[in-house]
Write an enzyme that holds these catalytic residues in place. Structure first.
Site, PDB file in Angstrom:
ATOM      1  CB  ALA A   1     -28.240 -19.822 -22.789  1.00 59.72           C
ATOM      2  CB  CYS A   2     -24.867 -20.561 -18.446  1.00 56.47           C
ATOM      3  SG  CYS A   2     -23.415 -21.239 -19.273  1.00 56.47           S
ATOM      4  N   GLY A   3     -27.658 -21.076 -17.002  1.00 59.32           N
ATOM      5  CA  GLY A   3     -28.619 -20.483 -16.082  1.00 59.32           C
ATOM      6  C   GLY A   3     -27.885 -19.951 -14.870  1.00 59.32           C
TER       7      GLY A   3
END
Length: 617
Positions: free
Chosen positions: A83-85
């Site tokens: 998942a994107c940070g």
């Protein structure tokens, strides 16, 4: 030989006592946990290995070679962190232009988000990483003057080929001149290509920055220079149209022409790189003269598009962690609402080197879609959204060829330019679940806001964590599903840190934190970049919702449609009914399984594919 050996092992397995499948699976898991490994002939004791190599995450190393004492679970599960940070840092300072320390903290936080992104097959390239900050005016000192307003700055990705690059630069200069934006000059962004992986380097565009003066007609702009921002926004959307009109389009991998940002407030540095590579590639980020009061950082994990330099984030106004699962409906509704609403479109004029002499007078262009400078004209254009159906004048707002994040960013940017404050625009686009919400029980004005805008815009539903800034404020919001982590901390000096995970900001001590928390479903926080006032969910939404009497408007203008009895008279004869059903693609199955059921029960049909009837013995 090998074939006979495997056959013997299979025979041995077949002679093992029979047991139910569930117990077989459980036995395998237990034996594996006890240190045995599977082979064709059964189990054997595995070689001695460090326990943490199976159960500990290397992301949580204390020091070199030291592991956390916490059991993190099976490595096959805990290492799946796709998942994107994303996050932001906003820090008040006595320095007018901010400090370099804020940027350094943001870059280190970005580096700590590396495990949330994805890398390329070469191990160096990435799905994308980037930052958004205030424009570092100290770094661009040679392009500014004390007696003039600060210019607009564009971060431009251009083709690598010199001839192609110069041709597109000429087009951009012509469009600027035609819209009274005097070009101060171009700056080649200092980069280090050696820091890139082979995949990123093969696709890397040429990085340039363009500086333009404020038009004379906007020298008496409002306090926030919104008129100048609207002109830069509309001119940016004119660039690609004029480029295509001149045939500057190539069907190869050196066709990039993209403005990561074009503003007098904010600038974006991003690329198809991993977190740690970003400051190694963009040498500006290592320069102490790069100062800012806030930074938005983003590490990308691509889920529905192939990695490309323009698709790295942050986008022009927001960074997005998640997906927009209602994208098709959202795009169609935007298209449906963006029909021409009567704004005059003057006759096209050629954008050549003498085009400044062909610009009609101000009195001829008030309200004209082609006047991208006049304060009232640009305000009318963005307020009426009169852009989507005139692709020969401006680039469309939405396009399914872009990513979901890019389309959301484009609509959000349009709303920010149309006199909506950034929090207000995001409240309308990504609403919370306001019906019977106990958190809003004592804030009826917020509920009225959502009810009012629910009839104007289709909700962009995630899961989505959105970090945003229009240069006047910075903030973060979760969609109503609330399925993305978002935590924040506020310190004694007034700094606000928001991040996907705690612990990514270096030097943030517990004794300095005066408030911390996390965003719940549909919640939002903001920081005003002028006063640095921190506003929590209820405060910011109540302030936005109290600006207009939404409840009164609903009470006076809304018409409720109540349940009515079905009419008994047939509206269409048999032949016309069959013709209409064929036109709309209705089959006999649709009519018998869905239409008939909905007409009979008065609710949406639900069913599953397949036959769950038991098999005959």
């Amino acid at each position: 030989d090998e074939r006979q050996r495997k056959q013997t092992e299979i025979t041995n397995i077949s002679k093992m006592p029979k047991m139910p499948l569930f117990w077989c699976i459980l036995l395998v898991q237990v034996m594996t946990a006890l240190g045995f490994t599977r082979s064709w002939s059964g189990f054997k004791i595995a070689p001695v290995v460090e326990p943490q190599s199976l159960t500990k995450l290397s992301a949580f190393l204390k020091d070199s070679g030291a592991h956390s004492s916490i059991f993190d679970g099976a490595s096959s599960l805990t290492k799946e962190r796709d998942a994107c940070g994303v996050g932001f840092i906003a820090s008040p300072t006595s320095e007018e232009l901010g400090t370099h320390d804020v940027l350094i903290k943001g870059l280190k936080a970005l580096g700590c988000m590396e495990h949330r992104g994805a890398c390329g097959g070469d191990g160096i390239s990435g799905d994308g990483a980037g930052i958004m900050t205030q424009i570092p005016w100290k770094l661009f000192e040679e392009y500014t003057a004390k007696d003039l307003a600060r210019p607009g700055v564009g971060m431009v990705f251009l083709p690598r080929d010199d001839d192609r690059r110069r041709a597109i630069q000429e087009v951009m200069e012509n469009v600027c001149v035609a819209n009274e934006l005097e070009v101060i000059g171009w700056r080649e962004v200092p980069v280090n290509p050696e820091a890139l992986g082979p995949l990123a380097r093969a696709a890397a565009p040429s990085m340039w920055q363009i500086f333009v003066k404020t038009p004379k007609r906007l020298e008496k702009d409002d306090e926030f220079r919104d008129g100048f921002e609207r002109t830069l926004y509309l001119v940016r959307r004119r660039f690609d149209v004029e480029r295509r009109l001149r045939g500057l389009w190539w069907d190869d991998d050196d066709n990039e022409c993209y403005l990561a940002s074009f503003s007098s407030r904010t600038i974006v540095y991003k690329g198809m790189v991993q977190s740690k590579v970003l400051p190694e590639f963009y040498l500006d980020l290592q320069n102490p003269d790069y100062t800012t009061k806030f930074v938005i950082y983003h590490r990308r994990f691509s889920t529905n598009t192939n990695p490309r330099w323009p698709l790295a984030q942050p986008m022009r106004v927001l960074g997005h962690n998640g997906e927009i699962n209602t994208l098709l409906g959202n795009v169609n509704w935007i298209r449906a609402r963006e029909t021409a609403k009567g704004l005059p479109i003057a006759t096209e004029f050629d954008l050549d080197e003498n085009s400044s002499n062909d610009v009609p007078s101000h009195s001829d262009l008030v309200g004209d879609l082609r006047d991208l400078v006049d304060y009232e004209a640009t305000d009318s254009i963005v307020m009426m959204c009169n852009t989507q159906d005139v692709p020969g004048v401006l680039e469309p707002v939405v396009d399914l060829k872009r990513s979901d994040s890019a389309n959301l960013d484009s609509v959000f940017e349009l709303m920010c330019q149309s006199r909506h404050r950034a929090p207000c625009a995001l409240m309308a686009l990504v609403p919370t679940a306001y019906e019977n919400n106990p958190d809003l029980a004592s804030n009826k004005e917020i509920v009225d806001f959502y009810k009012f805008h629910g009839g104007l815009l289709e909700a962009w539903d995630g899961p989505a964590l959105l970090v945003f800034s229009d240069g006047k404020s910075v903030g973060a919001s979760l969609d109503r599903n609330g399925l993305r982590p978002a935590r924040y901390s506020k310190t004694k000096d007034g700094s606000v840190y928001m991040m996907s995970e705690t612990g990514v900001v270096p030097g943030l001590r517990d004794e300095d934190i005066i408030e911390k928390g996390r965003l719940g479903p549909g919640q939002m926080i903001t920081v005003d970049l002028k006063s640095f006032e921190f506003k929590d969910n209820v405060k910011v939404k109540s302030e936005i919702a109290s600006r207009h009497p939404y409840g009164e408007w609903i009470e006076k203008q809304r018409k409720d449609v109540y349940k009515q009895k079905f009419g008994e008279d047939r509206l269409l004869d048999e032949a016309l009914t069959s013709f209409m059903q064929a036109c709309f693609g209705w089959s006999i199955e649709d009519i018998s399984m869905q239409i008939q059921d909905m007409a009979g029960t008065g609710k949406e049909t639900t069913f599953s594919m397949g036959d769950d009837a038991p098999l005959l013995c």
